[in-house]
Design a protein around this motif. Structure first.
Motif, PDB file in Angstrom:
ATOM      1  N   SER A  72      47.619  30.800   2.064  1.00 11.85           N
ATOM      2  CA  SER A  72      47.831  31.075   0.653  1.00 11.85           C
ATOM      3  C   SER A  72      48.397  29.798   0.045  1.00 11.85           C
ATOM      4  N   VAL A  73      47.843  29.396  -1.096  1.00  8.67           N
ATOM      5  CA  VAL A  73      48.334  28.216  -1.804  1.00  8.67           C
ATOM      6  C   VAL A  73      48.659  28.654  -3.230  1.00  8.67           C
ATOM      7  N   VAL A  74      49.893  28.366  -3.660  1.00  8.26           N
ATOM      8  CA  VAL A  74      50.348  28.775  -4.991  1.00  8.26           C
ATOM      9  C   VAL A  74      50.727  27.531  -5.790  1.00  8.26           C
ATOM     10  N   ARG A  75      50.198  27.468  -7.019  1.00 12.31           N
ATOM     11  CA  ARG A  75      50.453  26.333  -7.912  1.00 12.31           C
ATOM     12  C   ARG A  75      51.152  26.815  -9.180  1.00 12.31           C
ATOM     13  N   LYS A  76      52.176  26.055  -9.594  1.00  9.72           N
ATOM     14  CA  LYS A  76      52.929  26.373 -10.808  1.00  9.72           C
ATOM     15  C   LYS A  76      52.157  25.903 -12.043  1.00  9.72           C
ATOM     16  N   ILE A  77      52.223  26.717 -13.094  1.00  9.89           N
ATOM     17  CA  ILE A  77      51.629  26.389 -14.383  1.00  9.89           C
ATOM     18  C   ILE A  77      52.696  26.647 -15.453  1.00  9.89           C
ATOM     19  N   TRP A  78      52.648  25.912 -16.561  1.00  7.20           N
ATOM     20  CA  TRP A  78      53.530  26.131 -17.712  1.00  7.20           C
ATOM     21  C   TRP A  78      55.011  26.111 -17.316  1.00  7.20           C
ATOM     22  N   ASP A  79      55.397  25.152 -16.480  1.00  2.26           N
ATOM     23  CA  ASP A  79      56.790  25.000 -16.046  1.00  2.26           C
ATOM     24  C   ASP A  79      57.357  26.288 -15.437  1.00  2.26           C
ATOM     25  N   GLY A  80      56.534  27.016 -14.705  1.00  2.00           N
ATOM     26  CA  GLY A  80      56.999  28.212 -13.997  1.00  2.00           C
ATOM     27  C   GLY A  80      56.761  29.518 -14.713  1.00  2.00           C
ATOM     28  N   LYS A  81      56.305  29.485 -15.964  1.00  2.00           N
ATOM     29  CA  LYS A  81      56.048  30.730 -16.692  1.00  2.00           C
ATOM     30  C   LYS A  81      54.714  31.351 -16.300  1.00  2.00           C
ATOM     31  N   ALA A  82      53.980  30.682 -15.411  1.00  2.00           N
ATOM     32  CA  ALA A  82      52.722  31.205 -14.875  1.00  2.00           C
ATOM     33  C   ALA A  82      52.456  30.494 -13.557  1.00  2.00           C
ATOM     34  N   ASN A  83      51.626  31.120 -12.732  1.00  2.00           N
ATOM     35  CA  ASN A  83      51.167  30.448 -11.514  1.00  2.00           C
ATOM     36  C   ASN A  83      49.868  31.080 -11.054  1.00  2.00           C
ATOM     37  N   ILE A  84      49.188  30.348 -10.201  1.00  2.00           N
ATOM     38  CA  ILE A  84      47.936  30.825  -9.606  1.00  2.00           C
ATOM     39  C   ILE A  84      48.082  30.722  -8.098  1.00  2.00           C
ATOM     40  N   GLY A  85      47.761  31.819  -7.413  1.00  2.00           N
ATOM     41  CA  GLY A  85      47.783  31.843  -5.963  1.00  2.00           C
ATOM     42  C   GLY A  85      46.387  32.085  -5.420  1.00  2.00           C
ATOM     43  N   GLU A  86      45.995  31.271  -4.443  1.00  2.00           N
ATOM     44  CA  GLU A  86      44.697  31.441  -3.785  1.00  2.00           C
ATOM     45  C   GLU A  86      44.939  31.899  -2.356  1.00  2.00           C
ATOM     46  N   LEU A  87      44.358  33.029  -1.994  1.00  2.00           N
ATOM     47  CA  LEU A  87      44.499  33.604  -0.660  1.00  2.00           C
ATOM     48  C   LEU A  87      43.146  33.577   0.029  1.00  2.00           C
ATOM     49  N   VAL A  89      41.854  34.726   3.919  1.00  2.00           N
ATOM     50  CA  VAL A  89      42.182  35.250   5.248  1.00  2.00           C
ATOM     51  C   VAL A  89      40.916  35.801   5.892  1.00  2.00           C
ATOM     52  N   SER A  90      40.886  35.755   7.233  1.00  2.00           N
ATOM     53  CA  SER A  90      39.704  36.208   7.974  1.00  2.00           C
ATOM     54  C   SER A  90      40.112  36.845   9.290  1.00  2.00           C
ATOM     55  N   ALA A  91      39.192  37.656   9.813  1.00  2.00           N
ATOM     56  CA  ALA A  91      39.279  38.218  11.167  1.00  2.00           C
ATOM     57  C   ALA A  91      37.871  38.652  11.544  1.00  2.00           C
ATOM     58  N   GLY A  92      37.253  37.970  12.493  1.00  2.00           N
ATOM     59  CA  GLY A  92      35.884  38.311  12.884  1.00  2.00           C
ATOM     60  C   GLY A  92      34.952  38.183  11.697  1.00  2.00           C
ATOM     61  N   ASP A  93      34.219  39.253  11.405  1.00  2.00           N
ATOM     62  CA  ASP A  93      33.280  39.222  10.270  1.00  2.00           C
ATOM     63  C   ASP A  93      33.945  39.607   8.944  1.00  2.00           C
ATOM     64  N   LYS A  94      35.227  39.939   8.962  1.00  2.00           N
ATOM     65  CA  LYS A  94      35.966  40.280   7.735  1.00  2.00           C
ATOM     66  C   LYS A  94      36.530  39.004   7.127  1.00  2.00           C
ATOM     67  N   HIS A  95      36.309  38.834   5.829  1.00  2.00           N
ATOM     68  CA  HIS A  95      36.782  37.644   5.137  1.00  2.00           C
ATOM     69  C   HIS A  95      37.209  38.051   3.729  1.00  2.00           C
ATOM     70  N   VAL A  96      38.413  37.662   3.335  1.00  2.00           N
ATOM     71  CA  VAL A  96      38.922  37.969   2.007  1.00  2.00           C
ATOM     72  C   VAL A  96      39.286  36.663   1.318  1.00  2.00           C
ATOM     73  N   GLU A  97      38.704  36.458   0.137  1.00  2.00           N
ATOM     74  CA  GLU A  97      39.093  35.356  -0.732  1.00  2.00           C
ATOM     75  C   GLU A  97      39.558  35.980  -2.036  1.00  2.00           C
ATOM     76  N   GLY A  98      40.792  35.697  -2.390  1.00  2.00           N
ATOM     77  CA  GLY A  98      41.336  36.286  -3.602  1.00  2.00           C
ATOM     78  C   GLY A  98      42.137  35.292  -4.403  1.00  2.00           C
ATOM     79  N   LEU A  99      42.320  35.636  -5.653  1.00  2.00           N
ATOM     80  CA  LEU A  99      43.089  34.809  -6.568  1.00  2.00           C
ATOM     81  C   LEU A  99      44.069  35.713  -7.301  1.00  2.00           C
ATOM     82  N   THR A 100      45.318  35.282  -7.383  1.00  2.00           N
ATOM     83  CA  THR A 100      46.324  36.009  -8.149  1.00  2.00           C
ATOM     84  C   THR A 100      46.741  35.152  -9.327  1.00  2.00           C
ATOM     85  N   LEU A 101      46.676  35.715 -10.516  1.00  2.00           N
ATOM     86  CA  LEU A 101      47.163  35.063 -11.726  1.00  2.00           C
ATOM     87  C   LEU A 101      48.413  35.811 -12.154  1.00  2.00           C
TER      88      LEU A 101
END
Length: 194
Positions: A72-87, A89-101
């Motif tokens: 997971s990589v999280v970046r600060k935006i607007w001096d901390g009043k917002a951020n974006i997280g990129e997740l 994760v995988s296991a075998g044939d299962k793969h999840v790519e997600g974004l949190t705003l």
């Protein structure tokens, strides 16, 4: 002696008058200060090793979980009043790519957390909430799940500078009972700058 008695009566009269006036106009109690939470997610800025346990079929009675690992990589935006997280994760044939705003509302002192999944590219209904005085982040929303309205709770727990845990739970009975269906544990990747 008479003067002492008169002084006592006078003092008692003043005290009773003051107490009566205080009862009629009690002192104003200041409202508790609202905590500015715009930096609540600063702890999460950076790169993290992510371990995710996900219930395969929530609200079905199933007890089958899958475990996924990644980052997971999280970046600060607007001096901390917002951020974006990129997740990712995988296991075998299962793969999840997600974004949190995450967006902070300085008027309500609450955060809105929105999730998007690479499978459908849709930004989900935001969960809304804040961190409480015990350092627990509590966020809630109402969503449709398999054709019915449910409550969703998302928590941030055990937050330190190098680790934290998240839990998502669903309630189909208006919040009387909750079924946890997503548990994430995150450990800071040490060789990455914060």
């Amino acid at each position: 002696m008479l003067n002492l008695l008169i002084c006592r009566k006078l003092l008692l009269s003043i005290l009773l008058t003051t107490a009566s006036l205080s009862a009629q106009n009690p002192p104003a109690i200041p409202a508790p200060a609202v905590r500015d939470g715009q930096h609540d997610f600063d702890f999460e800025i950076g790169s993290w090793k992510a371990h995710l346990r996900r219930l395969v079929k929530p609200l079905s009675g199933s007890t089958t979980w899958i475990e996924l690992d990644g980052t997971s990589v999280v970046r600060k935006i607007w001096d901390g009043k917002a951020n974006i997280g990129e997740l990712e994760v995988s296991a075998g044939d299962k793969h999840v790519e997600g974004l949190t705003l995450r967006l902070y509302n300085p008027e309500s002192h609450q955060w809105r957390l929105s999730w998007a999944n690479s499978n459908d590219g849709l930004l989900a209904v935001p969960t809304v909430g804040q961190f409480n005085s015990n350092g627990v982040g509590e966020f809630y929303d109402t969503e449709d799940f398999n054709g019915r309205a449910i409550l969703v709770r998302f928590l941030f727990l055990d937050v330190t500078k190098d680790s934290f845990r998240t839990e998502q739970a669903f309630s189909a009975d208006g919040g009387k009972t909750w079924e946890t269906n997503w548990i994430g544990t995150f450990t800071r990747i040490k060789d990455q700058p914060r």
